[in-house]
Design a protein around this motif. Sequence first.
Motif, PDB file in Angstrom:
ATOM      1  N   VAL A 158      55.156  59.037  38.310  1.00  0.00           N
ATOM      2  CA  VAL A 158      55.165  57.521  39.199  1.00  0.00           C
ATOM      3  C   VAL A 158      56.222  57.432  40.503  1.00  0.00           C
ATOM      4  CG1 VAL A 158      55.595  56.305  36.037  1.00  0.00           C
ATOM      5  CG2 VAL A 158      57.283  56.753  37.570  1.00  0.00           C
ATOM      6  N   ASP A 159      56.232  56.484  41.191  1.00  0.00           N
ATOM      7  CA  ASP A 159      56.302  55.777  42.124  1.00  0.00           C
ATOM      8  C   ASP A 159      55.933  56.951  43.418  1.00  0.00           C
ATOM      9  OD1 ASP A 159      57.606  54.380  40.474  1.00  0.00           O
ATOM     10  OD2 ASP A 159      59.622  55.681  40.561  1.00  0.00           O
ATOM     11  N   PHE A 160      54.772  56.806  43.197  1.00  0.00           N
ATOM     12  CA  PHE A 160      53.917  57.486  43.932  1.00  0.00           C
ATOM     13  C   PHE A 160      54.020  56.728  45.951  1.00  0.00           C
ATOM     14  CE2 PHE A 160      51.403  59.677  40.665  1.00  0.00           C
ATOM     15  CZ  PHE A 160      51.035  60.373  41.529  1.00  0.00           C
ATOM     16  N   PRO A 161      54.862  57.733  46.973  1.00  0.00           N
ATOM     17  CA  PRO A 161      54.763  57.186  47.977  1.00  0.00           C
ATOM     18  C   PRO A 161      53.939  56.075  48.347  1.00  0.00           C
ATOM     19  CG  PRO A 161      54.002  59.131  47.696  1.00  0.00           C
ATOM     20  CD  PRO A 161      54.716  58.683  46.990  1.00  0.00           C
ATOM     21  N   MET A 162      53.966  54.930  49.046  1.00  0.00           N
ATOM     22  CA  MET A 162      52.728  54.081  49.445  1.00  0.00           C
ATOM     23  C   MET A 162      52.041  54.661  50.302  1.00  0.00           C
ATOM     24  SD  MET A 162      51.370  50.520  48.386  1.00  0.00           S
ATOM     25  CE  MET A 162      49.427  50.095  48.773  1.00  0.00           C
ATOM     26  N   SER A 210      46.710  49.648  45.801  1.00  0.00           N
ATOM     27  CA  SER A 210      47.787  49.967  45.030  1.00  0.00           C
ATOM     28  C   SER A 210      48.459  48.292  45.200  1.00  0.00           C
ATOM     29  CB  SER A 210      48.620  51.075  44.362  1.00  0.00           C
ATOM     30  OG  SER A 210      47.543  51.621  44.250  1.00  0.00           O
ATOM     31  N   MET A 211      49.551  47.538  44.379  1.00  0.00           N
ATOM     32  CA  MET A 211      50.290  46.818  44.670  1.00  0.00           C
ATOM     33  C   MET A 211      51.456  47.807  44.775  1.00  0.00           C
ATOM     34  SD  MET A 211      51.275  43.707  45.068  1.00  0.00           S
ATOM     35  CE  MET A 211      50.339  43.099  43.788  1.00  0.00           C
ATOM     36  N   PRO A 212      52.207  47.910  45.781  1.00  0.00           N
ATOM     37  CA  PRO A 212      53.895  48.262  46.532  1.00  0.00           C
ATOM     38  C   PRO A 212      54.634  47.768  46.108  1.00  0.00           C
ATOM     39  CG  PRO A 212      52.817  46.229  48.443  1.00  0.00           C
ATOM     40  CD  PRO A 212      52.084  45.888  47.184  1.00  0.00           C
ATOM     41  N   GLN A 213      55.725  48.446  45.265  1.00  0.00           N
ATOM     42  CA  GLN A 213      56.946  47.652  44.420  1.00  0.00           C
ATOM     43  C   GLN A 213      57.464  47.377  46.044  1.00  0.00           C
ATOM     44  OE1 GLN A 213      58.569  51.435  42.624  1.00  0.00           O
ATOM     45  NE2 GLN A 213      56.787  52.360  42.425  1.00  0.00           N
ATOM     46  N   GLY A 214      57.921  45.607  45.662  1.00  0.00           N
ATOM     47  CA  GLY A 214      58.680  45.308  46.578  1.00  0.00           C
ATOM     48  C   GLY A 214      57.810  44.126  46.996  1.00  0.00           C
ATOM     49  N   GLY A 215      56.456  44.126  46.458  1.00  0.00           N
ATOM     50  CA  GLY A 215      55.422  43.221  47.224  1.00  0.00           C
ATOM     51  C   GLY A 215      55.379  43.312  48.523  1.00  0.00           C
ATOM     52  N   MET A 216      55.259  41.686  49.098  1.00  0.00           N
ATOM     53  CA  MET A 216      55.652  41.601  50.666  1.00  0.00           C
ATOM     54  C   MET A 216      56.391  41.401  50.888  1.00  0.00           C
ATOM     55  SD  MET A 216      52.898  40.280  53.060  1.00  0.00           S
ATOM     56  CE  MET A 216      51.920  39.314  52.310  1.00  0.00           C
ATOM     57  N   GLU A 217      57.598  41.399  50.716  1.00  0.00           N
ATOM     58  CA  GLU A 217      58.795  41.338  50.951  1.00  0.00           C
ATOM     59  C   GLU A 217      59.204  43.242  51.589  1.00  0.00           C
ATOM     60  OE1 GLU A 217      63.557  40.828  49.959  1.00  0.00           O
ATOM     61  OE2 GLU A 217      62.447  39.810  48.436  1.00  0.00           O
ATOM     62  N   PHE A 222      52.944  50.982  42.777  1.00  0.00           N
ATOM     63  CA  PHE A 222      52.988  51.350  41.071  1.00  0.00           C
ATOM     64  C   PHE A 222      51.575  51.655  40.866  1.00  0.00           C
ATOM     65  CE2 PHE A 222      55.432  46.990  41.735  1.00  0.00           C
ATOM     66  CZ  PHE A 222      56.325  47.544  40.592  1.00  0.00           C
ATOM     67  N   GLN A 223      51.748  52.909  41.470  1.00  0.00           N
ATOM     68  CA  GLN A 223      50.624  53.834  40.990  1.00  0.00           C
ATOM     69  C   GLN A 223      50.762  55.409  39.897  1.00  0.00           C
ATOM     70  OE1 GLN A 223      49.738  56.207  44.625  1.00  0.00           O
ATOM     71  NE2 GLN A 223      48.680  54.260  45.487  1.00  0.00           N
ATOM     72  N   TYR A 224      50.568  55.633  39.342  1.00  0.00           N
ATOM     73  CA  TYR A 224      51.125  56.050  38.395  1.00  0.00           C
ATOM     74  C   TYR A 224      49.896  57.432  37.922  1.00  0.00           C
ATOM     75  CZ  TYR A 224      48.672  52.108  36.228  1.00  0.00           C
ATOM     76  OH  TYR A 224      48.759  51.156  35.648  1.00  0.00           O
ATOM     77  N   ALA A 276      46.430  52.400  38.624  1.00  0.00           N
ATOM     78  CA  ALA A 276      47.738  51.636  39.393  1.00  0.00           C
ATOM     79  C   ALA A 276      47.556  50.433  38.601  1.00  0.00           C
ATOM     80  CB  ALA A 276      46.605  51.699  40.904  1.00  0.00           C
ATOM     81  N   ILE A 277      48.682  49.555  39.096  1.00  0.00           N
ATOM     82  CA  ILE A 277      49.106  47.826  39.091  1.00  0.00           C
ATOM     83  C   ILE A 277      48.251  47.446  40.336  1.00  0.00           C
ATOM     84  CG2 ILE A 277      50.251  45.508  38.992  1.00  0.00           C
ATOM     85  CD1 ILE A 277      50.186  47.349  36.454  1.00  0.00           C
ATOM     86  N   ARG A 278      47.743  46.731  40.267  1.00  0.00           N
ATOM     87  CA  ARG A 278      46.630  46.658  41.168  1.00  0.00           C
ATOM     88  C   ARG A 278      47.365  45.047  42.786  1.00  0.00           C
ATOM     89  NH1 ARG A 278      43.990  50.639  39.567  1.00  0.00           N
ATOM     90  NH2 ARG A 278      42.409  50.869  37.622  1.00  0.00           N
ATOM     91  N   ASN A 279      46.944  45.579  43.441  1.00  0.00           N
ATOM     92  CA  ASN A 279      47.373  44.819  44.608  1.00  0.00           C
ATOM     93  C   ASN A 279      46.038  43.838  44.472  1.00  0.00           C
ATOM     94  OD1 ASN A 279      47.809  42.934  47.079  1.00  0.00           O
ATOM     95  ND2 ASN A 279      47.904  45.107  48.508  1.00  0.00           N
ATOM     96  N   HIS A 280      46.134  42.703  43.969  1.00  0.00           N
ATOM     97  CA  HIS A 280      45.129  41.074  43.625  1.00  0.00           C
ATOM     98  C   HIS A 280      45.985  40.110  44.383  1.00  0.00           C
ATOM     99  CE1 HIS A 280      49.039  39.928  42.167  1.00  0.00           C
ATOM    100  NE2 HIS A 280      48.600  38.579  41.735  1.00  0.00           N
ATOM    101  N   ARG A 281      46.553  40.207  46.243  1.00  0.00           N
ATOM    102  CA  ARG A 281      46.504  38.841  46.444  1.00  0.00           C
ATOM    103  C   ARG A 281      46.417  39.885  48.100  1.00  0.00           C
ATOM    104  NH1 ARG A 281      52.890  37.681  45.993  1.00  0.00           N
ATOM    105  NH2 ARG A 281      52.721  36.457  48.693  1.00  0.00           N
TER     106      ARG A 281
END
Length: 601
Positions: free
Chosen positions: A433-437, A455-462, A475-477, A490-495
């Motif tokens: 888990v926790d691959f670098p974006m 993939s969705m970045p951990q922490g999102g837009m912030e 959020f890649q695994y 991954a949890i996908r970037n849906h935004r």
Amino acid sequence: MHRYRTHTCGALRQEDAGQEARISGWVHRKRDHGNLLFVDLRDQHGLTQCVADISSPVFKILEAARPESVIAVTGKVVPRSAETINDKLPTGRIELVAASAEVLSEAAVLPMQVAGEQEYSEEMRLTYRFLDLRREKMQTNILLRSSVIASIRRRMWDAGFVEFQTPILTASSPEGARDFLVPSRIHPGKFYALPQAPQQFKQLLMTSGFDRYFQIAPCFRDEDSRADRSPGEFYQLDFEMAFVTQDDVFETITPVLAGVFEEFGKGKPVTKGAFPRITYADAMLKYGSDKPDLRNPLLVSDVTEAFRGSSFGLFAKNIEKGGIVRAIPAPKSADNPRSFFDKLNDWARENGAGGLGYIQYKDGEARGPIAKNLDAERVAKIKAATGVADGDSVFFVCDQPEPAAKFSGLVRTKLCDELNLLDRNKFMFCWIVDFPMFERNKDTGQIEFSHNPFSMPQGGMEALLNQDPLTIKAFQYDIVCNGVELSSGAIRNHRPDIMYKAFEIAGYTQADVEARFGGRLNAFKYGAPPHGGSAPGIDRIVMLLADEPNIREVILFPMTGRAEDLLMQAPNSVSEKQLRELHIKLNLPKEAGPKAEVKAG
């Protein structure tokens, strides 16, 4: 009585003695005992021994039948005598006394034998794959594959997933591996592509309101083969889930995979409960690989500080230039002869390293060339960091961070093999888990995506707005079993707004993103749920369960390492008429080969 069989070749038992029976199958093996001829008849279900007396007219029919001829034998089931019972066969307590026999299909002289354990070249086996598949091991592997897929389907249905089939003819994707292209006859100069994976379609299914999707999906990638990767095509358990977090994905798919391995693992222990989670950073540090084999008990340690500014100049100078030192323990090896250490040193050089330094902790002392150049405090610090005891040794890798991590992983595996430490009698799973974006391109210095850009970045837009991009995790695994990567997910970037920003950091304009990924992006603009999934490889799962080192042993009709189908003679040339229909002219190099260029016109 049925025209061909009343029983399969694996069905008859001692309680059937006295019955008339007819079986059909392939002549597996014959044994001529003078007055008696024994014929082992085989089908998918098993093997039955048939016997004919020399006085019977059946004798000559069976005697003339070549191995692998297909015959039907009718006769009486009789118990075997006590001295001829074969308890290794389910049918080993009976035999069929042949009263009549019919040759249904005569076999020519075989290019390779089906009976026995003789080894044949890959070329021979794949050219005559239909014969190779008749062999017991291959029948077992392919039937295992079918059973595994059926079990996975049941488990996915029970977990609330619905099975859909996504398109095979689709558009070429600008990211990922090289596509297989299919020219369009009715759209001159345009091409379809075979899907590298159903990735975009399954995400579109989530935006279409479906909650849990899966399929046993064929995937097509024009990439080189490896022992665990077949060229051309492969199958995966493709799944996606809406309104889920990373934890939800793990909790849902873990019992599916664990259950399959428990069902078909022949009693080997399988990781119980939740699979352990290892961060990418820890995996590269402790195992030297992002697909660690947890059956190997050795752990890598960072001992850079123990060498920084030391008298061991080779390492100290490398550390000043940004290098690191990794240490790999070798339990109970300090008493090994000098040849053991010299052999490992030679192996390191063969694999591109300058050598493989070591310290032996023996009789309360630290021995070896490196120990002589270190003070007692540094030697003790290394011993504490690696957890070794008296009687153990420690090997060292010194290089820049990335090559040092990778080579320490190779050393860890090599030492495990040399010291016979690997526990082969278990299946050990983990999540990475926790691959670098993002990562920095060594050549250009530019920031680019490290793995999956969607993939969705951990922490999102912030995080994208306020963090150093090189510190952002995704959020890649990956699912790993016994050192084999079964899948990435991954949890996908849906935004769309987060997607635009992530791609901006990697050097893409908004126009670039819309031009390259417009279909998926457009769907997300109309309301997309948070979603994620993964796609464990079916071929690799079966390969592990069958304990096969090469993936071609669990695929019906695999290609060679050069992506050739020797049985069907693919790829091959097509006629001028077919090319004209597709509006294609060939512009071949002087020596036509696999790199021949195809132009559409």
